[in-house]
Structure formats: C-alpha cells, structure tokens
Enzyme design. Structure first.
Site, PDB file in Angstrom:
ATOM      1  N   LYS A 209       0.832  -1.207   0.000  1.00 19.34           N
ATOM      2  CA  LYS A 209       0.000   0.000   0.000  1.00 19.34           C
ATOM      3  C   LYS A 209       0.867   1.257   0.000  1.00 19.34           C
ATOM      4  CE  LYS A 209      -3.883   0.388   2.428  1.00 19.34           C
ATOM      5  NZ  LYS A 209      -4.833   0.577   3.554  1.00 19.34           N
ATOM      6  N   GLU A 215      10.555  -5.427   3.310  1.00 22.09           N
ATOM      7  CA  GLU A 215      10.727  -6.737   2.687  1.00 22.09           C
ATOM      8  C   GLU A 215      10.246  -6.723   1.240  1.00 22.09           C
ATOM      9  OE1 GLU A 215       9.747  -7.418   7.102  1.00 22.09           O
ATOM     10  OE2 GLU A 215       9.074  -6.108   5.476  1.00 22.09           O
ATOM     11  N   GLY A 270      -4.746  -4.724   6.085  1.00 19.16           N
ATOM     12  CA  GLY A 270      -3.898  -5.591   5.272  1.00 19.16           C
ATOM     13  C   GLY A 270      -4.315  -7.048   5.288  1.00 19.16           C
ATOM     14  N   ARG A 271      -4.588  -7.594   6.465  1.00 17.39           N
ATOM     15  CA  ARG A 271      -4.924  -9.012   6.544  1.00 17.39           C
ATOM     16  C   ARG A 271      -6.368  -9.295   6.123  1.00 17.39           C
ATOM     17  NH1 ARG A 271      -3.805  -6.591  11.060  1.00 17.39           N
ATOM     18  NH2 ARG A 271      -5.261  -6.406  12.789  1.00 17.39           N
ATOM     19  N   GLU A 356      -2.557 -11.505  14.760  1.00 23.80           N
ATOM     20  CA  GLU A 356      -2.250 -10.096  14.537  1.00 23.80           C
ATOM     21  C   GLU A 356      -3.438  -9.221  14.934  1.00 23.80           C
ATOM     22  OE1 GLU A 356       0.612  -8.711  11.321  1.00 23.80           O
ATOM     23  OE2 GLU A 356      -1.289  -7.976  10.531  1.00 23.80           O
ATOM     24  N   HIS A 387       0.480 -37.962  11.708  1.00 21.69           N
ATOM     25  CA  HIS A 387       1.779 -38.589  11.916  1.00 21.69           C
ATOM     26  C   HIS A 387       2.808 -37.572  12.389  1.00 21.69           C
ATOM     27  CE1 HIS A 387       0.539 -42.402   9.967  1.00 21.69           C
ATOM     28  NE2 HIS A 387      -0.279 -41.592   9.307  1.00 21.69           N
ATOM     29  N   LYS A 515      10.702  -3.448  13.474  1.00 21.10           N
ATOM     30  CA  LYS A 515      11.095  -2.874  12.187  1.00 21.10           C
ATOM     31  C   LYS A 515      11.985  -1.649  12.386  1.00 21.10           C
ATOM     32  CE  LYS A 515       7.091  -4.307   9.431  1.00 21.10           C
ATOM     33  NZ  LYS A 515       5.968  -3.838   8.592  1.00 21.10           N
TER      34      LYS A 515
END
Length: 552
Positions: A209, A215, A270-271, A356, A387, A515
C-alpha cells in the site's frame, strides 16, 4: 462506538465461571449417551458450510450464557457498527469495511461522504480489463511474447491470503500460466523463484500500500535488477511490472505506469485485503469470474453474520466457543486442521488473521487486560498431521480445541483416496471425544494373548482420556464460492472475539518496534553507522556477525 467495558465485569462472565465448575466432572461420552438430540441442537448450516459443534464441552446452558456474554459486550451493536461504516478502528480513526469489497448488490455505500461502492466497482472493472489483456495476449512482454509467469511480491496481508487462495483453487488454474509468491526478505526466496523464469514472459505484481514496506521493496528492487540484467530495459519495466499500492509517486519512480497501479483504501486492513486489488494475483491465476465467485461466497457469510441472531450465527458461535475454552478452561492454543491438501496454507493464513488482530494486552478503555486474549493458532493438513503432532492432541497435558475442515466432494477422480481421507478426519474427531478406557485397553490386550503382567505394564500407556473438544466444518466442495464462505467465517469469528475481549482488532502496532530497530541495526551491520547503544546480547550478535563476515 464500541462497548469498552471489561468482559469480566459482566454478569454472564461470572456465571460462566461458576458454570464451568459444574461441567468439570462431565465427559462428552456421557453427554452423547444422555442426549439423543444433541447433534440436532448443536449444528448449523449455510449454503456452502455445515458446522457440527456438538463435540464440545457444552450444554444448552453453556450456549445460553455465552450468548448472554456476547449481548452484554455489545456484539450485535459492534456488527452493525462495522457494516454501517463506523470508525470502529478507533486507534487509527478508520472504518473497517472489507465487507463492502464483496457486496456486489449495493448501489451505494457512503464513507465520509464518499460513495465507496462506485470506487470498489471501478477497481474491479480495471482488474477485469487488465486480466482480459493478459489472457487474450493483448498485453505482451517487451519481445512480443505472451505472459506465462506471474510473480506476486508482497508480505503479510499482501501475500498470505492470495497465496492460500491460489493454492486452494489449484483445480481452477488457467492453463499455461503459473503464479509465484515471494514474501521473505531472505534473498533465497526471490533468487530461487526467479531461477528458471524467462524475463520476456514474466509479470511482477508489487503489492505494498505504501510502496515502502522493507521486505517487499527489497524483493521488488531485486526483481527489477534481475529483469534489467537479463535483457529488459528501463522503458520495458512498465510491460512487466504493475503495482497494488496507493503511493503514485513512488510507483512511477520505480518505472511502473500509473495506469497500472491498482489502489485500495485505508478502511481495508492488510490481513483483510484479499478481496481488494490485492487479489489481482488470484485473478491472474484462476480468472476474473472465479474471483467474483470467491467474493460471492464471502458475501453469503457476510449476510448471514449481519442478519442472523447470535444464538444461531455461525461465526459468533465459533467465536464464543473459543472464548469458552481460552478464558474458562485455560486453553492457550487452538488447532485448525484442514483435511484437504489444497488448503495447506489455511492455518498460516488464519494464524496471521487471528494473532495479529487479537494479540493485544491493552483494552479499548486504555487499561491492561487481566484475562487471556488472542489464542495461539496453529495447525496443519490431514492426514500428514496425524503422523506429526496428533499424539499431543490425544494424550498430551494441554487442552487444545480443534477445528476439523472436511471437504465432502473431491476435485479429483480418486474416490478411494478421498474416502480414506474423510474417514480419518471423522474418526479423529470421534477418537478425541470418546478416548479409550482402561477396561477397553485391557480387553484388547487380552484378546491379543498378552500375559496379565504385560497387560498391567502396558495398560497405562494406552489409555486415552478423551473428552477433547472439536468442531467439524464440512464444505460441500472446495469451489471459489465455498472457499470465500470459509474465509469470511473465520474473519468474523476473529472480529467477534475482539469485541468480547474488548480489544481493537484492526490495528497492529506490535509489528512496528522490531522494524524500527532493524533499520538501525542494518546500518550498523553494513558499517554505515557506528554501533549504537544496545544490550550486551545484541552487541555480541552484531560483533559475531561482523567477525564471521570478515572471515568469509
């Protein structure tokens, strides 16, 4: 305005604490034996989903008290506030309207005097037009070849959702096109993704955005350098890079044509942005029509959530069950277990959405909470997980409520495989519930011919206490519509839990401190700046890195 009282101050919370004591000696085996109609009362169904929550440590009284808690905490009002566009994200002064992204029936929806319905449709139209150009071949790479590979570069909400959906809808993928996802700043991720790709036929979607996410932009610039060093020119960048962003200045500086910038709004977290322009990579993977079906599935649950009374509201019931175990039974984690290979990324996606959102210790009243919030969510797909960690689910010391996600109809012709898969899922819910008694263990060992001494020695290790709760969510078939419904189901569950825990679910200030520190440490590692004031451990790590870097 959202209710800002502590849930512990409600009458229902106190009653639930007492009610929990009443149920401590109960076992689900007996609950089913004593009540032949239990399943009928504790199941819910929508167009695409069937929820069986009967294998939970609950009675009618439990549900009644949990519903009372929801009402006292203003859940109904909170739902109305979200759908009406109130600025319920008060810490950032924003509305929370991801539901508007998938309501295609709306003629208008005003936020701060702006008709966002028209804006949403305008972005969808642009996404459709762009996808059509890629599909028809009208959009070509710099040498005139058709786009064959798409690389989505993002992180968090710009990666996990679209990655999960694209994988989940594998049977619907467009032929002769592959969509890749890069998120980690670890150079191995972008390097390994680019290996084998042809810059002449590769399109990059840069999803950020702000267009400043560390990153994402590190990977974006690496992709840009790769493109330029493998035949592309500065003028060719606009044929191979597009942006999902709102920062036009930085987008154009990167070399992307502003007409190829797809925006979204500050009322989309965002999520929760999967159904916005962030979903462009999904469209390029499965087509625009399939994306609309995904949105329609979301809207089905949105409508159910907005209009259904709390006692029969599927997202609310899931939320309340989570509250019941986390705040009254001491459960600290919950597992999501999709019995569908194509849903392998669902636990990670929901992990972000839940942790979050509700991983907060500050209440909406500005006071530290004195109760548990934000369950640790984890999981994996069946039958692999059986398993792996199911031993702990069955015989471990912790209570871990589980959601089993079962698909009724497969998207392949291997019916025998699917029956085994579904049988395992259903059997696990039953095994967790009923367990295995000492008498059953002894009887089994006797039938196998073991001696009394061996039976005495082995029996304690083979007893299963059972009484371990689970929900079963059955999907008719893993279509885009059904997947959309499943996603919205969990979105709204998370929102309801935030309402009851009295936290703001739509900010994420907790991701920022690291950050900020990382930026200064990066400069110190690169010798751009002097090493500053840190604790001794941090200083030692910086020094060790530099020593080993010098040796290389």
């Amino acid at each position: 305005m959202l209710n800002k009282q502590s849930p512990k101050d409600t009458k229902a919370w106190k009653q639930l604490a007492e009610h929990k004591k009443e149920l401590e000696g109960s076992h689900l085996r007996e609950m089913f034996q004593d009540d032949p109609h239990r399943v009928e009362r504790f199941t819910l169904e929508t167009n695409e989903l069937f929820l069986d929550y009967s294998k939970n440590l609950i009675t009618n009284k439990t549900i009644g008290l949990l519903v009372d808690l929801a009402e006292e905490m203003g859940v109904s009002e909170g739902i109305k506030g979200m759908f009406s566009g109130e600025k319920i994200n008060e810490t950032e002064g924003r509305a929370v309207l991801h539901v508007a992204l998938r309501d295609r029936s709306q003629s208008h929806r005003l936020v701060d005097g702006v008709d966002v319905a028209k804006e949403v449709q305008a972005v969808l139209d642009r996404m459709q037009s762009f996808a059509n150009k890629i599909e028809s071949g009208n959009w070509k790479g710099y040498t005139g070849k058709k786009i064959r590979d798409v690389v989505n570069i993002g992180i968090g909400g710009s990666d996990l959702g679209v990655l999960m959906v694209t994988k989940a809808l594998t049977p619907y993928h467009i032929k002769d096109r592959t969509v890749h996802f890069v998120s980690n700043v670890d150079g191995a991720h972008i390097k390994q993704t680019l290996e084998g790709l042809n810059p002449e036929t590769t399109l990059f979607i840069i999803a950020s955005k702000s267009f400043t996410t560390l990153e994402t932009m590190s990977n974006a610039h690496s992709a840009r350098r790769w493109f330029l060093s493998n035949g592309g020119s500065e003028n060719d960048i606009r044929k191979h890079f597009v942006a999902v962003s709102t920062n036009q200045q930085l987008v154009t500086q990167f070399g992307i044509d502003e007409v190829n910038m797809f925006g979204f709004w500050d009322w989309v977290g965002g999520r929760y942005s999967l159904s916005s322009a962030v979903g462009l990579s999904v469209i390029l993977a499965v087509g625009y029509d399939r994306f609309l079906e995904l949105l329609e599935g979301m809207h089905l649950i949105d409508s159910h959530f907005a209009a259904t009374p709390i006692a029969t509201n599927m997202p609310v019931i899931l939320a309340l069950l989570g509250i019941w175990y986390g705040n009254f039974w001491g459960a600290e984690t919950e597992a999501v277990l999709p019995y569908a290979q194509n849903l392998e990324y669902l636990p990670a996606y929901l992990q972000q959405a839940s942790m979050e959102s509700n991983g907060k210790s500050m209440g909406r009243d500005g006071e530290l909470v004195d109760y548990q919030t934000g369950a640790i969510l984890w999981g994996g797909q069946g039958t692999n997980s059986q398993h792996s960690f199911f031993q702990l689910l069955h015989q471990g010391t912790q209570l871990i409520p589980c959601d089993f996600i079962i698909v009724a109809n497969p998207d392949h012709e291997l019916e025998g495989h699917h029956r085994i898969l579904v049988a395992n899922a259903i059997a696990q819910t039953e095994a967790l519930m009923i367990g295995k008694t000492e008498q059953q263990v002894r009887s089994e060992l006797e039938k196998k011919g073991h001696t009394p001494a061996t039976i005495d020695r082995l029996t304690p290790f083979r007893i299963f206490a059972g009484n371990r709760p689970s929900n079963s969510i059955m999907i008719r078939k893993l279509t885009p519509r059904a997947l959309g419904s499943l996603i919205a189901l969990y979105e709204h569950k998370i929102f309801v839990q935030g309402l009851i825990w009295n936290v703001y679910s739509f900010d994420q200030f907790g991701v920022e401190l690291g950050k900020v520190l990382a930026k200064s440490i990066e400069e110190e590692l690169a010798n751009i700046s002097e090493v500053g004031s840190h604790d001794n451990s941090t200083l030692a790590l910086i020094e060790q890195y530099k020593v080993w870097q010098e040796k290389e």
